[in-house]
Design a protein around this motif. Structure first.
Motif, PDB file in Angstrom:
ATOM      1  N   GLN A 162       0.684  -1.370  -0.035  1.00 33.01           N
ATOM      2  CA  GLN A 162       0.190   0.268   0.021  1.00 33.01           C
ATOM      3  C   GLN A 162       0.958   1.355   0.079  1.00 33.01           C
ATOM      4  OE1 GLN A 162      -2.217  -0.924   3.463  1.00 33.01           O
ATOM      5  NE2 GLN A 162      -3.823  -2.074   2.304  1.00 33.01           N
ATOM      6  N   GLN A 163       1.887   1.175   0.555  1.00 32.69           N
ATOM      7  CA  GLN A 163       2.847   2.252   0.592  1.00 32.69           C
ATOM      8  C   GLN A 163       3.838   2.569  -0.790  1.00 32.69           C
ATOM      9  OE1 GLN A 163       5.686   2.198   3.869  1.00 32.69           O
ATOM     10  NE2 GLN A 163       6.773   4.162   3.366  1.00 32.69           N
ATOM     11  N   ASN A 164       4.008   1.497  -1.430  1.00 31.75           N
ATOM     12  CA  ASN A 164       4.990   1.653  -2.597  1.00 31.75           C
ATOM     13  C   ASN A 164       4.152   1.241  -3.769  1.00 31.75           C
ATOM     14  OD1 ASN A 164       7.824   1.805  -1.165  1.00 31.75           O
ATOM     15  ND2 ASN A 164       6.931   0.128  -0.089  1.00 31.75           N
ATOM     16  N   LEU A 165       3.107   0.571  -3.962  1.00 29.99           N
ATOM     17  CA  LEU A 165       2.635   0.263  -5.181  1.00 29.99           C
ATOM     18  C   LEU A 165       0.987   0.053  -5.008  1.00 29.99           C
ATOM     19  CD1 LEU A 165       3.841  -1.178  -7.621  1.00 29.99           C
ATOM     20  CD2 LEU A 165       3.377  -3.483  -6.551  1.00 29.99           C
ATOM     21  N   LYS A 166       0.419   0.907  -4.363  1.00 33.11           N
ATOM     22  CA  LYS A 166      -1.064   0.874  -3.907  1.00 33.11           C
ATOM     23  C   LYS A 166      -1.931   1.116  -5.491  1.00 33.11           C
ATOM     24  CE  LYS A 166      -5.090   2.402  -1.482  1.00 33.11           C
ATOM     25  NZ  LYS A 166      -5.365   3.267  -0.021  1.00 33.11           N
ATOM     26  N   PRO A 167      -1.461   1.880  -6.288  1.00 33.34           N
ATOM     27  CA  PRO A 167      -2.467   2.300  -7.425  1.00 33.34           C
ATOM     28  C   PRO A 167      -2.368   1.102  -8.322  1.00 33.34           C
ATOM     29  CG  PRO A 167      -1.140   4.158  -6.854  1.00 33.34           C
ATOM     30  CD  PRO A 167      -0.607   3.049  -6.282  1.00 33.34           C
ATOM     31  N   SER A 168      -1.226  -0.075  -8.347  1.00 31.17           N
ATOM     32  CA  SER A 168      -1.063  -0.823  -9.274  1.00 31.17           C
ATOM     33  C   SER A 168      -1.089  -2.013  -8.755  1.00 31.17           C
ATOM     34  CB  SER A 168       0.467  -0.656  -9.981  1.00 31.17           C
ATOM     35  OG  SER A 168       0.578   0.689 -10.467  1.00 31.17           O
ATOM     36  N   ALA A 169      -1.793  -2.192  -7.658  1.00 33.84           N
ATOM     37  CA  ALA A 169      -1.997  -3.568  -7.007  1.00 33.84           C
ATOM     38  C   ALA A 169      -3.375  -3.690  -6.478  1.00 33.84           C
ATOM     39  CB  ALA A 169      -0.872  -3.629  -5.761  1.00 33.84           C
TER      40      ALA A 169
END
Length: 288
Positions: A162-169
């Motif tokens: 959620q901190q590093n990849l939220k829009p793509s996960a």
């Protein structure tokens, strides 16, 4: 579309098979062509052989090793979508914070290498164990408060995503898994003096999980944290007694409860609506 599945076990193998046989018509041709170019990983040589015999592109991979040092596995870095389904095993992490920390670190390294650094979409298979048993009705917006080491490890990995990849996960939290070789009639058969007789059952069938993952990919459902469980929630005593009887096995024995507690009941209505998914097995009674 290039798809790599890390973890070709009980769920990963049939998922890889399902995606591999999917076909679609291209706009400029009447020929049917593969939608997905699927790769799948496993740890043991026998598992690699088994996956290959099922017509899958299989690669050896041990959680904790760096893919950057293995040129023969460079294809695992070339993805549109990465699916990570590597359970730690509750027994492996139980009462072992050091093993839990290592699992989290290794998973975060894998996610960084295959998804963050490669700008690939990520589906992370998590667990409903991130929710506290103190809750009753659990929705996707319920606060997480795991009480097991495995639950805490998955919460930490989710936080990293959620901190590093939220829009793509897309994080997919699964209830207890049922399906081929996982018959619920065997789960508690013959066991004595069990607690939690009135606690409700949260289960999901393997095929419904595979369907949900397909929906995530096809529908571009990114930036979401979803969960899956059947819509019916019988009590543990009622269901596992019935399931054992279906197999002709000794029924489990539950101790009486002075104050019955329902425990957590996972409500997946939002996730099902978001995925436009109708469960093939909406009740645990449908899973046998």
């Amino acid at each position: 579309m290039n798809v790599s599945i890390f973890g070709g076990g009980w769920l990963g193998q049939p998922l890889a098979t399902t995606l591999s046989v999917k076909k679609s018509k291209t706009p400029h041709s009447t020929k049917r062509q593969n939608c997905y170019h699927v790769r799948v990983t496993a740890r043991s040589e026998q598992s690699i052989i088994n996956l290959t015999e099922h017509g899958l592109n299989a690669y050896p991979f041990f959680l904790g090793e760096s893919l950057l040092t293995h040129k023969d596995r460079a294809e695992l870095l070339n993805n549109d979508v990465v699916i990570i389904n590597i359970p730690p095993g509750r027994r492996h992490l139980a009462d072992n914070p050091q093993a839990s920390q290592q699992f989290v670190a290794d998973m975060c390294m894998l996610i960084t290498q295959v998804s963050i650094n490669q700008s690939a979409k990520l589906i992370f298979i998590s667990t409903s164990a991130v929710y506290s048993d103190a809750l009753e009705d659990v929705t996707e917006q319920s606060e997480v408060a795991p009480i097991t080491e495995s639950g805490r490890a998955h919460q930490a990995i989710e936080a990293f995503i959620q901190q590093n990849l939220k829009p793509s996960a897309c994080i997919l939290r699964l209830a207890g898994l049922v399906g081929p070789a996982r018959h619920p009639g065997k789960f508690l058969a013959g066991r004595q003096h069990l607690s939690g007789a009135s606690q409700v059952v949260n289960l999901i069938h393997q095929q419904d999980v595979i369907s949900a993952i397909e929906k995530i990919i096809i529908g571009h459902v990114w930036g979401e944290t979803l969960h899956l469980a059947a819509q019916a929630h019988p009590s543990r005593q009622e269901y596992y007694t019935w399931a054992a009887n279906k197999l002709g096995l000794p029924a489990p024995n539950f101790v009486s409860e002075p104050e019955p507690k329902l425990g957590k009941r996972i409500d997946a209505r939002y996730s099902l609506q978001r995925l436009s998914l109708t469960l093939a097995y909406p009740s645990p009674y449908d899973m046998l």
